[in-house]
Design a protein around this motif. Sequence first.
Motif, short mmCIF file in Angstrom:
data_model
loop_
_atom_site.label_atom_id
_atom_site.label_comp_id
_atom_site.label_asym_id
_atom_site.label_seq_id
_atom_site.Cartn_x
_atom_site.Cartn_y
_atom_site.Cartn_z
N GLY A 1 0.86 -1.65 4.75
CA GLY A 1 1.37 -0.31 4.47
C GLY A 1 2.45 -0.04 5.51
O GLY A 1 3.63 -0.31 5.30
N LEU A 2 2.01 0.41 6.68
CA LEU A 2 2.93 0.88 7.72
C LEU A 2 4.06 -0.11 8.04
O LEU A 2 5.20 0.29 8.27
CB LEU A 2 2.15 1.20 9.00
CG LEU A 2 2.90 2.07 10.02
CD1 LEU A 2 3.19 3.45 9.46
CD2 LEU A 2 2.12 2.19 11.33
N ARG B 1 -2.05 -6.99 2.74
CA ARG B 1 -1.94 -5.61 2.24
C ARG B 1 -1.25 -4.70 3.26
O ARG B 1 -1.88 -3.86 3.87
CB ARG B 1 -3.33 -5.05 1.93
CG ARG B 1 -4.12 -5.81 0.88
CD ARG B 1 -5.32 -4.99 0.42
NE ARG B 1 -6.07 -4.43 1.50
CZ ARG B 1 -7.12 -5.03 2.08
NH1 ARG B 1 -7.55 -6.19 1.65
NH2 ARG B 1 -7.75 -4.44 3.08
N ASN C 1 -4.26 -6.06 7.04
CA ASN C 1 -3.41 -4.86 7.02
C ASN C 1 -2.30 -5.07 8.06
O ASN C 1 -2.18 -6.16 8.63
CB ASN C 1 -4.27 -3.61 7.30
CG ASN C 1 -5.11 -3.76 8.56
OD1 ASN C 1 -5.05 -4.78 9.26
ND2 ASN C 1 -5.91 -2.75 8.86
N LYS D 1 -0.36 4.48 -0.84
CA LYS D 1 -1.19 5.69 -0.94
C LYS D 1 -0.50 6.86 -0.24
O LYS D 1 0.44 6.66 0.55
CB LYS D 1 -2.56 5.41 -0.32
CG LYS D 1 -2.53 5.04 1.14
CD LYS D 1 -3.82 4.34 1.55
CE LYS D 1 -3.82 4.05 3.04
NZ LYS D 1 -4.81 3.07 3.43
N HIS E 1 -11.59 -5.15 5.03
CA HIS E 1 -10.63 -4.37 5.82
C HIS E 1 -10.99 -4.46 7.30
O HIS E 1 -12.17 -4.37 7.66
CB HIS E 1 -10.67 -2.91 5.35
CG HIS E 1 -9.47 -2.11 5.76
ND1 HIS E 1 -8.20 -2.40 5.32
CD2 HIS E 1 -9.34 -1.04 6.58
CE1 HIS E 1 -7.34 -1.52 5.84
NE2 HIS E 1 -8.02 -0.69 6.62
N VAL F 1 0.84 -1.19 0.00
CA VAL F 1 0.00 0.00 0.00
C VAL F 1 0.88 1.25 0.00
O VAL F 1 1.68 1.46 0.92
CB VAL F 1 -0.98 -0.02 1.19
CG1 VAL F 1 -1.83 1.24 1.19
CG2 VAL F 1 -1.88 -1.25 1.10
C1 LIG Z 1 -4.24 1.91 4.04
C2 LIG Z 1 -4.77 0.59 3.71
C3 LIG Z 1 -4.03 -0.57 4.01
C4 LIG Z 1 -2.71 -0.55 4.75
O1 LIG Z 1 -2.90 -0.24 6.11
P1 LIG Z 1 -1.69 -0.34 7.13
O2 LIG Z 1 -2.32 -0.19 8.46
O3 LIG Z 1 -0.78 0.80 6.81
O4 LIG Z 1 -1.05 -1.65 6.90
C5 LIG Z 1 -4.53 -1.78 3.58
N1 LIG Z 1 -5.71 -1.86 2.92
C6 LIG Z 1 -6.45 -0.77 2.63
C7 LIG Z 1 -7.73 -0.94 1.90
C8 LIG Z 1 -6.01 0.48 3.03
O5 LIG Z 1 -6.74 1.55 2.75
#
Ligand SMILES: *Cc1c(COP(=O)(O)O)cnc(C)c1O
Length: 383
Positions: free
Chosen positions: A229-230, A227, A211, A35, A166, A33
């Motif tokens: 991100g952080l 998925r 996530n 974004k 999510h 991710v």
């Molecule tokens: C932002 C986001 C993530 C990643 O979230 P993190 O907490 O940073 O891992 C995964 N899926 C979706 C749909 C998101 O919007």
Amino acid sequence: MRFKTALKVDLGILRDNYQKIKLLAPGCQLLFVIKSNAYGLGMVPLVSFACKQLAIQSFGCASLGEAVYLRHALPDLEFDLFVLSDLDLEMDGGIDYYLSKRIIPVISSLQKLRWILEKKNCKHLKICLKLDTGMNRLGVKAAELEEVITLLKRNQLHQIYHLMSHFSCSSKRIDFSNANDRSVKQYALYKQMKQRLLDAGIDIINSSIANSGAIEQGLGLEENYIRPGLLMYGLSALDPFARTDIYAKKWNGQNVSALETNIIESYSIKKNDPIGYGAFPAPNDGILVYLALGYGDGILNKYHNTQFYHRGHWGRFVGKISMDMSAVLFPAESEKMIKVGDNVSFWDHRQESLLTIADQNDVIPYEILCNISDRVPRIYIGS
Ligand SMILES: *Cc1c(COP(=O)(O)O)cnc(C)c1O
């Protein structure tokens, strides 16, 4: 633009974090991710590195604008690019971007699904469907699933390319033994909805729900994708309580970024002397240091509790943060150790360093990263 104040982005650490995530979720592929400009770190160099060096094939942006920008910047790289929330489908030419740039919209409502299926050329889009399993943000609800199935079949679509949902509370400790735990319940509903689609004869090629917080705790790893991100950027997504909880898996990655600045002025000051805007009274005698970091760089006034460790001494923000600089008060005995021109790390590559700023000020690490402004150059090392 600045010179010495810079966000150092270490791509070698990104590689290590990727490998550590693969150990937590063996068998899962990553939808990375990226974004909000890769959480402020710079999406073009990160995607380029992740695609070429780590062989990551899927990335998630928030908006169509981000996705189009990325395709233009990296025209020769092959990867799946998902738009997670701001689809701009109805915009003039919006749908043509998806088709011509191979961008995949994450369809998050019946209405959007209907709209897409009505467009003739949309048969060529890969279908990515998001399910709402209890977050009440985006996604098709359980009660709408039958209608989704009817719509897909009526359009001779027997395949979902990627099924998503999510978690709303994966930053909190997940109680795996409790069927009523919010995350456990969400995952159970996800599996149930997924099974219903399969039973209806719809193939599901890829699926994901985890996530960062869920990956750290080991929930949602039975899907073929995760998925993060952080976590890729190196920071635990757990709240301070869950992070120290012995039940939570410990994430031992490192922060990919380090925010470096320097001392532009320093002198001694007496207790109650006024400091900066608002004439904030100095809480005690000490050495007042001005850093080349202000809210114009993304250092917000709400970080006012932040403490600094520099050359063996602790300092703390005092008074108001200005647009271009901020004041830190060090104890009087640190005088010999502190010099104009010294480099100072607002945070370094140790996770605790940024997480402590977040915890002390009751903000989340995501916000701190996303706030670092364009004035701060990103310097990429370790590739
Ligand atoms: C932002 C986001 C993530 C990643 O979230 P993190 O907490 O940073 O891992 C995964 N899926 C979706 C749909 C998101 O919007």
